[in-house]
Design a protein around this motif. Sequence first.
Motif, PDB file in Angstrom:
ATOM      1  N   TRP A 144       0.844  -1.197   0.000  1.00 34.73           N
ATOM      2  CA  TRP A 144       0.000   0.000   0.000  1.00 34.73           C
ATOM      3  C   TRP A 144       0.879   1.247   0.000  1.00 34.73           C
ATOM      4  O   TRP A 144       0.638   2.192  -0.745  1.00 34.73           O
ATOM      5  N   LYS A 145       1.917   1.257   0.837  1.00 36.23           N
ATOM      6  CA  LYS A 145       2.826   2.411   0.913  1.00 36.23           C
ATOM      7  C   LYS A 145       3.574   2.613  -0.392  1.00 36.23           C
ATOM      8  O   LYS A 145       3.754   3.750  -0.830  1.00 36.23           O
ATOM      9  N   LYS A 146       4.029   1.530  -1.008  1.00 32.26           N
ATOM     10  CA  LYS A 146       4.767   1.636  -2.280  1.00 32.26           C
ATOM     11  C   LYS A 146       3.960   2.414  -3.311  1.00 32.26           C
ATOM     12  O   LYS A 146       4.496   3.209  -4.068  1.00 32.26           O
ATOM     13  N   PHE A 147       2.651   2.191  -3.320  1.00 37.48           N
ATOM     14  CA  PHE A 147       1.792   2.829  -4.315  1.00 37.48           C
ATOM     15  C   PHE A 147       1.077   4.078  -3.797  1.00 37.48           C
ATOM     16  O   PHE A 147       0.255   4.657  -4.499  1.00 37.48           O
ATOM     17  N   GLY A 148       1.373   4.491  -2.581  1.00 40.24           N
ATOM     18  CA  GLY A 148       0.749   5.687  -2.025  1.00 40.24           C
ATOM     19  C   GLY A 148      -0.734   5.524  -1.766  1.00 40.24           C
ATOM     20  O   GLY A 148      -1.483   6.499  -1.818  1.00 40.24           O
ATOM     21  N   ILE A 149      -1.159   4.312  -1.445  1.00 38.97           N
ATOM     22  CA  ILE A 149      -2.571   4.051  -1.162  1.00 38.97           C
ATOM     23  C   ILE A 149      -2.825   4.384   0.309  1.00 38.97           C
ATOM     24  O   ILE A 149      -2.147   3.851   1.186  1.00 38.97           O
ATOM     25  N   VAL A 150      -3.793   5.251   0.553  1.00 39.34           N
ATOM     26  CA  VAL A 150      -4.076   5.672   1.924  1.00 39.34           C
ATOM     27  C   VAL A 150      -5.502   5.333   2.359  1.00 39.34           C
ATOM     28  O   VAL A 150      -5.885   5.636   3.486  1.00 39.34           O
ATOM     29  N   GLU A 151      -6.264   4.740   1.466  1.00 39.33           N
ATOM     30  CA  GLU A 151      -7.624   4.340   1.809  1.00 39.33           C
ATOM     31  C   GLU A 151      -8.041   3.190   0.907  1.00 39.33           C
ATOM     32  O   GLU A 151      -7.460   2.954  -0.143  1.00 39.33           O
ATOM     33  N   GLN A 152      -9.028   2.467   1.334  1.00 41.15           N
ATOM     34  CA  GLN A 152      -9.597   1.413   0.518  1.00 41.15           C
ATOM     35  C   GLN A 152     -10.904   1.955  -0.043  1.00 41.15           C
ATOM     36  O   GLN A 152     -11.444   2.916   0.504  1.00 41.15           O
ATOM     37  N   SER A 153     -11.423   1.539  -1.013  1.00 38.63           N
ATOM     38  CA  SER A 153     -11.037   0.606  -2.031  1.00 38.63           C
ATOM     39  C   SER A 153     -10.491   1.392  -3.222  1.00 38.63           C
ATOM     40  O   SER A 153     -11.124   2.320  -3.690  1.00 38.63           O
ATOM     41  N   VAL A 154      -9.344   0.980  -3.674  1.00 39.84           N
ATOM     42  CA  VAL A 154      -8.692   1.657  -4.793  1.00 39.84           C
ATOM     43  C   VAL A 154      -8.300   0.615  -5.831  1.00 39.84           C
ATOM     44  O   VAL A 154      -7.771  -0.441  -5.491  1.00 39.84           O
ATOM     45  N   TYR A 155      -8.568   0.942  -7.090  1.00 37.02           N
ATOM     46  CA  TYR A 155      -8.082   0.135  -8.203  1.00 37.02           C
ATOM     47  C   TYR A 155      -6.906   0.876  -8.824  1.00 37.02           C
ATOM     48  O   TYR A 155      -7.027   2.038  -9.213  1.00 37.02           O
ATOM     49  N   LEU A 156      -5.773   0.197  -8.925  1.00 35.72           N
ATOM     50  CA  LEU A 156      -4.624   0.722  -9.657  1.00 35.72           C
ATOM     51  C   LEU A 156      -4.558  -0.095 -10.935  1.00 35.72           C
ATOM     52  O   LEU A 156      -4.325  -1.305 -10.889  1.00 35.72           O
ATOM     53  N   ILE A 157      -4.809   0.560 -12.056  1.00 35.60           N
ATOM     54  CA  ILE A 157      -4.870  -0.138 -13.339  1.00 35.60           C
ATOM     55  C   ILE A 157      -3.656   0.252 -14.165  1.00 35.60           C
ATOM     56  O   ILE A 157      -3.372   1.434 -14.377  1.00 35.60           O
ATOM     57  N   LEU A 158      -2.939  -0.774 -14.629  1.00 37.22           N
ATOM     58  CA  LEU A 158      -1.713  -0.591 -15.413  1.00 37.22           C
ATOM     59  C   LEU A 158      -1.887  -1.178 -16.798  1.00 37.22           C
ATOM     60  O   LEU A 158      -2.488  -2.245 -16.950  1.00 37.22           O
ATOM     61  N   ASP A 159      -1.327  -0.512 -17.794  1.00 38.37           N
ATOM     62  CA  ASP A 159      -1.324  -1.121 -19.125  1.00 38.37           C
ATOM     63  C   ASP A 159      -0.231  -2.196 -19.158  1.00 38.37           C
ATOM     64  O   ASP A 159       0.479  -2.417 -18.172  1.00 38.37           O
ATOM     65  N   LYS A 160      -0.067  -2.852 -20.287  1.00 38.22           N
ATOM     66  CA  LYS A 160       0.875  -3.972 -20.374  1.00 38.22           C
ATOM     67  C   LYS A 160       2.321  -3.553 -20.173  1.00 38.22           C
ATOM     68  O   LYS A 160       3.178  -4.367 -19.844  1.00 38.22           O
ATOM     69  N   ASP A 161       2.606  -2.251 -20.323  1.00 42.71           N
ATOM     70  CA  ASP A 161       3.960  -1.742 -20.135  1.00 42.71           C
ATOM     71  C   ASP A 161       4.184  -1.158 -18.740  1.00 42.71           C
ATOM     72  O   ASP A 161       5.253  -0.633 -18.450  1.00 42.71           O
ATOM     73  N   GLY A 162       3.162  -1.203 -17.884  1.00 51.41           N
ATOM     74  CA  GLY A 162       3.294  -0.710 -16.529  1.00 51.41           C
ATOM     75  C   GLY A 162       2.898   0.746 -16.337  1.00 51.41           C
ATOM     76  O   GLY A 162       3.055   1.295 -15.254  1.00 51.41           O
ATOM     77  N   LYS A 163       2.342   1.375 -17.374  1.00 45.03           N
ATOM     78  CA  LYS A 163       1.889   2.763 -17.264  1.00 45.03           C
ATOM     79  C   LYS A 163       0.583   2.796 -16.467  1.00 45.03           C
ATOM     80  O   LYS A 163      -0.334   2.029 -16.734  1.00 45.03           O
ATOM     81  N   VAL A 164       0.501   3.712 -15.490  1.00 43.01           N
ATOM     82  CA  VAL A 164      -0.694   3.840 -14.661  1.00 43.01           C
ATOM     83  C   VAL A 164      -1.807   4.494 -15.478  1.00 43.01           C
ATOM     84  O   VAL A 164      -1.662   5.611 -15.967  1.00 43.01           O
ATOM     85  N   LEU A 165      -2.919   3.785 -15.623  1.00 41.21           N
ATOM     86  CA  LEU A 165      -4.090   4.289 -16.341  1.00 41.21           C
ATOM     87  C   LEU A 165      -5.160   4.807 -15.385  1.00 41.21           C
ATOM     88  O   LEU A 165      -5.980   5.643 -15.770  1.00 41.21           O
ATOM     89  N   ASN A 166      -5.160   4.282 -14.158  1.00 41.17           N
ATOM     90  CA  ASN A 166      -6.168   4.676 -13.168  1.00 41.17           C
ATOM     91  C   ASN A 166      -5.627   4.366 -11.784  1.00 41.17           C
ATOM     92  O   ASN A 166      -4.987   3.344 -11.572  1.00 41.17           O
ATOM     93  N   LYS A 167      -5.910   5.277 -10.845  1.00 40.57           N
ATOM     94  CA  LYS A 167      -5.574   5.041  -9.440  1.00 40.57           C
ATOM     95  C   LYS A 167      -6.661   5.724  -8.616  1.00 40.57           C
ATOM     96  O   LYS A 167      -6.518   6.865  -8.207  1.00 40.57           O
ATOM     97  N   SER A 168      -7.775   5.011  -8.445  1.00 37.20           N
ATOM     98  CA  SER A 168      -8.895   5.601  -7.717  1.00 37.20           C
ATOM     99  C   SER A 168      -9.947   4.540  -7.439  1.00 37.20           C
ATOM    100  O   SER A 168      -9.865   3.417  -7.912  1.00 37.20           O
ATOM    101  N   TRP A 169     -10.957   4.966  -6.725  1.00 33.21           N
ATOM    102  CA  TRP A 169     -12.143   4.161  -6.547  1.00 33.21           C
ATOM    103  C   TRP A 169     -12.913   4.211  -7.858  1.00 33.21           C
ATOM    104  O   TRP A 169     -12.927   5.227  -8.553  1.00 33.21           O
ATOM    105  N   LEU A 170     -13.539   3.104  -8.217  1.00 34.27           N
ATOM    106  CA  LEU A 170     -14.406   3.042  -9.392  1.00 34.27           C
ATOM    107  C   LEU A 170     -15.672   2.299  -8.999  1.00 34.27           C
ATOM    108  O   LEU A 170     -15.612   1.340  -8.218  1.00 34.27           O
TER     109      LEU A 170
END
Length: 185
Positions: A144-170
Amino acid sequence: MRVRLTVTALLVAGAMTLAGCGGDPAPVFEEAAGPVASQSAPAADEAPVVVPSILKFQGKTLEGQSFDAASLAGKPTVLWFWAPWCATCFGQAASVADMQRAHGDKVNLLGIAGLGRLDEMKQFVAEGDVANVKHLNDASGAVWKKFGIVEQSVYLILDKDGKVLNKSWLDSMQFEGKVAELAKA
């Protein structure tokens, strides 16, 4: 696998050199600062899979098995940060399980459980019927700390190359739409 084989080969070559069985001494390698080749060997017509730095973390599954996120490289990936007592997270479990069944061959889904005890995490997975998804036990909060997540529920969505496409609740419809898009890419 490739890294393990390379390390083994280097150790054998070094031992042979020390024993007088080889020619040149074994080369010394420095750790790469950027992405490195995946541990799995590519098919003859494929380029090696590169492990982006965002996928350089390890953990333990809820079953206690070691897990290396490098194994996710090369495919779009969804990291789902949840807590066992979170009603919102529990409501999302059905969508996560559905997306694993529908698109798990094209998109990695990984639950990262935190903010709770192992027995609570396992109960959440069982009652939420989301055992078809791999889950990490991040009770210490390291991932959680590595990705800066401070609350639940969060989706971190990455493309195939590791680029962050989304970092939030959905909401479920947004989440399912994004995973379906990733599966088509």
